[in-house]
Design a protein around this motif. Structure first.
Motif, PDB file in Angstrom:
ATOM      1  N   ILE A  82      10.582  -0.074   4.129  1.00 53.74           N
ATOM      2  CA  ILE A  82      10.178   0.644   2.920  1.00 53.74           C
ATOM      3  C   ILE A  82       8.739   1.100   3.120  1.00 53.74           C
ATOM      4  O   ILE A  82       7.916   0.374   3.672  1.00 53.74           O
ATOM      5  CB  ILE A  82      10.317  -0.218   1.642  1.00 53.74           C
ATOM      6  CG1 ILE A  82      10.025   0.627   0.408  1.00 53.74           C
ATOM      7  CG2 ILE A  82       9.431  -1.438   1.687  1.00 53.74           C
ATOM      8  CD1 ILE A  82      10.433  -0.019  -0.900  1.00 53.74           C
ATOM      9  N   SER A  83       8.478   2.311   2.727  1.00 50.20           N
ATOM     10  CA  SER A  83       7.136   2.872   2.808  1.00 50.20           C
ATOM     11  C   SER A  83       6.690   3.184   1.392  1.00 50.20           C
ATOM     12  O   SER A  83       7.195   4.118   0.774  1.00 50.20           O
ATOM     13  CB  SER A  83       7.139   4.170   3.612  1.00 50.20           C
ATOM     14  OG  SER A  83       6.736   3.979   4.901  1.00 50.20           O
ATOM     15  N   CYS A  84       5.786   2.400   0.868  1.00 50.17           N
ATOM     16  CA  CYS A  84       5.329   2.570  -0.509  1.00 50.17           C
ATOM     17  C   CYS A  84       4.093   3.458  -0.572  1.00 50.17           C
ATOM     18  O   CYS A  84       3.264   3.451   0.325  1.00 50.17           O
ATOM     19  CB  CYS A  84       5.003   1.221  -1.139  1.00 50.17           C
ATOM     20  SG  CYS A  84       6.454   0.212  -1.395  1.00 50.17           S
ATOM     21  N   LYS A  85       3.994   4.165  -1.656  1.00 48.95           N
ATOM     22  CA  LYS A  85       2.840   5.012  -1.938  1.00 48.95           C
ATOM     23  C   LYS A  85       2.120   4.390  -3.131  1.00 48.95           C
ATOM     24  O   LYS A  85       2.741   4.073  -4.136  1.00 48.95           O
ATOM     25  CB  LYS A  85       3.272   6.443  -2.264  1.00 48.95           C
ATOM     26  CG  LYS A  85       4.154   7.053  -1.187  1.00 48.95           C
ATOM     27  CD  LYS A  85       3.512   6.986   0.177  1.00 48.95           C
ATOM     28  CE  LYS A  85       4.480   7.391   1.262  1.00 48.95           C
ATOM     29  NZ  LYS A  85       4.095   6.925   2.566  1.00 48.95           N
ATOM     30  N   PHE A  86       0.838   4.206  -3.000  1.00 46.13           N
ATOM     31  CA  PHE A  86       0.070   3.518  -4.024  1.00 46.13           C
ATOM     32  C   PHE A  86      -0.900   4.461  -4.710  1.00 46.13           C
ATOM     33  O   PHE A  86      -1.422   5.386  -4.102  1.00 46.13           O
ATOM     34  CB  PHE A  86      -0.726   2.362  -3.396  1.00 46.13           C
ATOM     35  CG  PHE A  86       0.140   1.329  -2.735  1.00 46.13           C
ATOM     36  CD1 PHE A  86       0.746   0.332  -3.478  1.00 46.13           C
ATOM     37  CD2 PHE A  86       0.379   1.372  -1.370  1.00 46.13           C
ATOM     38  CE1 PHE A  86       1.556  -0.611  -2.868  1.00 46.13           C
ATOM     39  CE2 PHE A  86       1.187   0.427  -0.757  1.00 46.13           C
ATOM     40  CZ  PHE A  86       1.775  -0.564  -1.507  1.00 46.13           C
ATOM     41  N   THR A  87      -1.136   4.213  -5.985  1.00 44.22           N
ATOM     42  CA  THR A  87      -2.185   4.928  -6.714  1.00 44.22           C
ATOM     43  C   THR A  87      -3.350   3.979  -6.921  1.00 44.22           C
ATOM     44  O   THR A  87      -3.185   2.750  -6.909  1.00 44.22           O
ATOM     45  CB  THR A  87      -1.692   5.408  -8.094  1.00 44.22           C
ATOM     46  OG1 THR A  87      -1.370   4.257  -8.894  1.00 44.22           O
ATOM     47  CG2 THR A  87      -0.459   6.310  -7.967  1.00 44.22           C
ATOM     48  N   ARG A  88      -4.515   4.545  -7.130  1.00 42.33           N
ATOM     49  CA  ARG A  88      -5.694   3.719  -7.367  1.00 42.33           C
ATOM     50  C   ARG A  88      -5.480   2.825  -8.585  1.00 42.33           C
ATOM     51  O   ARG A  88      -5.789   1.634  -8.569  1.00 42.33           O
ATOM     52  CB  ARG A  88      -6.924   4.613  -7.551  1.00 42.33           C
ATOM     53  CG  ARG A  88      -8.195   3.846  -7.712  1.00 42.33           C
ATOM     54  CD  ARG A  88      -9.398   4.778  -7.767  1.00 42.33           C
ATOM     55  NE  ARG A  88     -10.617   4.008  -7.856  1.00 42.33           N
ATOM     56  CZ  ARG A  88     -11.810   4.483  -7.598  1.00 42.33           C
ATOM     57  NH1 ARG A  88     -11.948   5.733  -7.230  1.00 42.33           N
ATOM     58  NH2 ARG A  88     -12.868   3.720  -7.714  1.00 42.33           N
ATOM     59  N   GLU A  89      -4.937   3.412  -9.636  1.00 44.64           N
ATOM     60  CA  GLU A  89      -4.706   2.654 -10.867  1.00 44.64           C
ATOM     61  C   GLU A  89      -3.718   1.513 -10.644  1.00 44.64           C
ATOM     62  O   GLU A  89      -3.917   0.393 -11.118  1.00 44.64           O
ATOM     63  CB  GLU A  89      -4.198   3.587 -11.977  1.00 44.64           C
ATOM     64  CG  GLU A  89      -5.180   4.653 -12.401  1.00 44.64           C
ATOM     65  CD  GLU A  89      -5.294   5.823 -11.413  1.00 44.64           C
ATOM     66  OE1 GLU A  89      -4.367   6.055 -10.591  1.00 44.64           O
ATOM     67  OE2 GLU A  89      -6.332   6.503 -11.441  1.00 44.64           O
ATOM     68  N   GLY A  90      -2.647   1.801  -9.914  1.00 52.38           N
ATOM     69  CA  GLY A  90      -1.639   0.783  -9.671  1.00 52.38           C
ATOM     70  C   GLY A  90      -2.155  -0.366  -8.822  1.00 52.38           C
ATOM     71  O   GLY A  90      -1.906  -1.537  -9.118  1.00 52.38           O
ATOM     72  N   VAL A  91      -2.899  -0.047  -7.768  1.00 55.50           N
ATOM     73  CA  VAL A  91      -3.456  -1.092  -6.901  1.00 55.50           C
ATOM     74  C   VAL A  91      -4.470  -1.925  -7.674  1.00 55.50           C
ATOM     75  O   VAL A  91      -4.477  -3.160  -7.580  1.00 55.50           O
ATOM     76  CB  VAL A  91      -4.103  -0.470  -5.638  1.00 55.50           C
ATOM     77  CG1 VAL A  91      -4.884  -1.503  -4.857  1.00 55.50           C
ATOM     78  CG2 VAL A  91      -3.034   0.150  -4.756  1.00 55.50           C
ATOM     79  N   THR A  92      -5.305  -1.271  -8.448  1.00 54.80           N
ATOM     80  CA  THR A  92      -6.311  -1.991  -9.238  1.00 54.80           C
ATOM     81  C   THR A  92      -5.632  -2.961 -10.214  1.00 54.80           C
ATOM     82  O   THR A  92      -6.035  -4.112 -10.349  1.00 54.80           O
ATOM     83  CB  THR A  92      -7.210  -0.999 -10.003  1.00 54.80           C
ATOM     84  OG1 THR A  92      -7.883  -0.165  -9.048  1.00 54.80           O
ATOM     85  CG2 THR A  92      -8.239  -1.716 -10.860  1.00 54.80           C
ATOM     86  N   ARG A  93      -4.556  -2.494 -10.860  1.00 58.93           N
ATOM     87  CA  ARG A  93      -3.812  -3.339 -11.801  1.00 58.93           C
ATOM     88  C   ARG A  93      -3.156  -4.518 -11.074  1.00 58.93           C
ATOM     89  O   ARG A  93      -3.265  -5.670 -11.514  1.00 58.93           O
ATOM     90  CB  ARG A  93      -2.760  -2.507 -12.537  1.00 58.93           C
ATOM     91  CG  ARG A  93      -1.952  -3.298 -13.553  1.00 58.93           C
ATOM     92  CD  ARG A  93      -0.869  -2.455 -14.247  1.00 58.93           C
ATOM     93  NE  ARG A  93       0.097  -1.907 -13.305  1.00 58.93           N
ATOM     94  CZ  ARG A  93       0.139  -0.634 -12.888  1.00 58.93           C
ATOM     95  NH1 ARG A  93      -0.728   0.242 -13.362  1.00 58.93           N
ATOM     96  NH2 ARG A  93       1.059  -0.232 -12.034  1.00 58.93           N
ATOM     97  N   GLU A  94      -2.492  -4.254  -9.940  1.00 61.40           N
ATOM     98  CA  GLU A  94      -1.817  -5.322  -9.209  1.00 61.40           C
ATOM     99  C   GLU A  94      -2.803  -6.359  -8.686  1.00 61.40           C
ATOM    100  O   GLU A  94      -2.533  -7.566  -8.740  1.00 61.40           O
ATOM    101  CB  GLU A  94      -1.003  -4.735  -8.057  1.00 61.40           C
ATOM    102  CG  GLU A  94       0.226  -3.990  -8.542  1.00 61.40           C
ATOM    103  CD  GLU A  94       1.030  -3.368  -7.414  1.00 61.40           C
ATOM    104  OE1 GLU A  94       0.847  -3.759  -6.247  1.00 61.40           O
ATOM    105  OE2 GLU A  94       1.852  -2.483  -7.713  1.00 61.40           O
ATOM    106  N   LEU A  95      -3.946  -5.920  -8.197  1.00 65.55           N
ATOM    107  CA  LEU A  95      -4.960  -6.864  -7.735  1.00 65.55           C
ATOM    108  C   LEU A  95      -5.498  -7.680  -8.905  1.00 65.55           C
ATOM    109  O   LEU A  95      -5.716  -8.884  -8.792  1.00 65.55           O
ATOM    110  CB  LEU A  95      -6.086  -6.143  -7.010  1.00 65.55           C
ATOM    111  CG  LEU A  95      -5.715  -5.556  -5.644  1.00 65.55           C
ATOM    112  CD1 LEU A  95      -6.842  -4.665  -5.117  1.00 65.55           C
ATOM    113  CD2 LEU A  95      -5.393  -6.657  -4.648  1.00 65.55           C
ATOM    114  N   GLY A  96      -5.707  -7.028 -10.040  1.00 66.89           N
ATOM    115  CA  GLY A  96      -6.174  -7.733 -11.227  1.00 66.89           C
ATOM    116  C   GLY A  96      -5.203  -8.799 -11.679  1.00 66.89           C
ATOM    117  O   GLY A  96      -5.607  -9.879 -12.126  1.00 66.89           O
TER     118      GLY A  96
END
Length: 122
Positions: A82-96
């Protein structure tokens, strides 16, 4: 996005079908690679392209290295990547969600690619 993983030169297909070649070599499996088709699918929920390998016909495949065999029906598949595409908002939320915060964010001039630095929240 699917076109990027289903290129006309067949590079992605050869890459994903090579999983079967590796299983044959490493586990003594008897996959006939010519009986499979590379089939990438966009998964909107995960923002990623799933690379499936689908059986063109029903078959039984032996995996001696695992002491087992598997039955595959026509159209059934193996899901090697699987090759996922990330957004800044999504990565920031997941890390949080796991107690980290973005401390630095670097992108190219078009903001197409990013690298971030994250640290544990104080």
């Amino acid at each position: 996005m699917v076109l990027a993983y289903n290129d006309s030169a067949g590079i992605s297909a050869r890459f994903n079908l090579n999983v079967l070649v590796m299983l044959n070599r490493e586990l003594g499996a008897d996959f006939d690679v010519s009986n499979f088709t590379h089939s990438p699918v966009w998964n909107a929920e995960n923002s990623g392209v799933e690379s499936h390998i689908r059986a063109n016909k029903g078959m039984t495949v032996s995996l001696p290295g695992l002491g087992t065999s598997i039955e595959l029906g026509e159209g059934e598949g193996i899901f090697p990547a699987i090759s996922c595409k990330f957004t800044r908002e999504g990565v920031t939320r997941e890390l949080g969600d796991v107690g980290l915060e973005v401390t630095q964010w670097y992108t190219d001039s078009a903001a197409m690619y990013g690298v971030l630095v994250a640290a544990q929240k104080n």
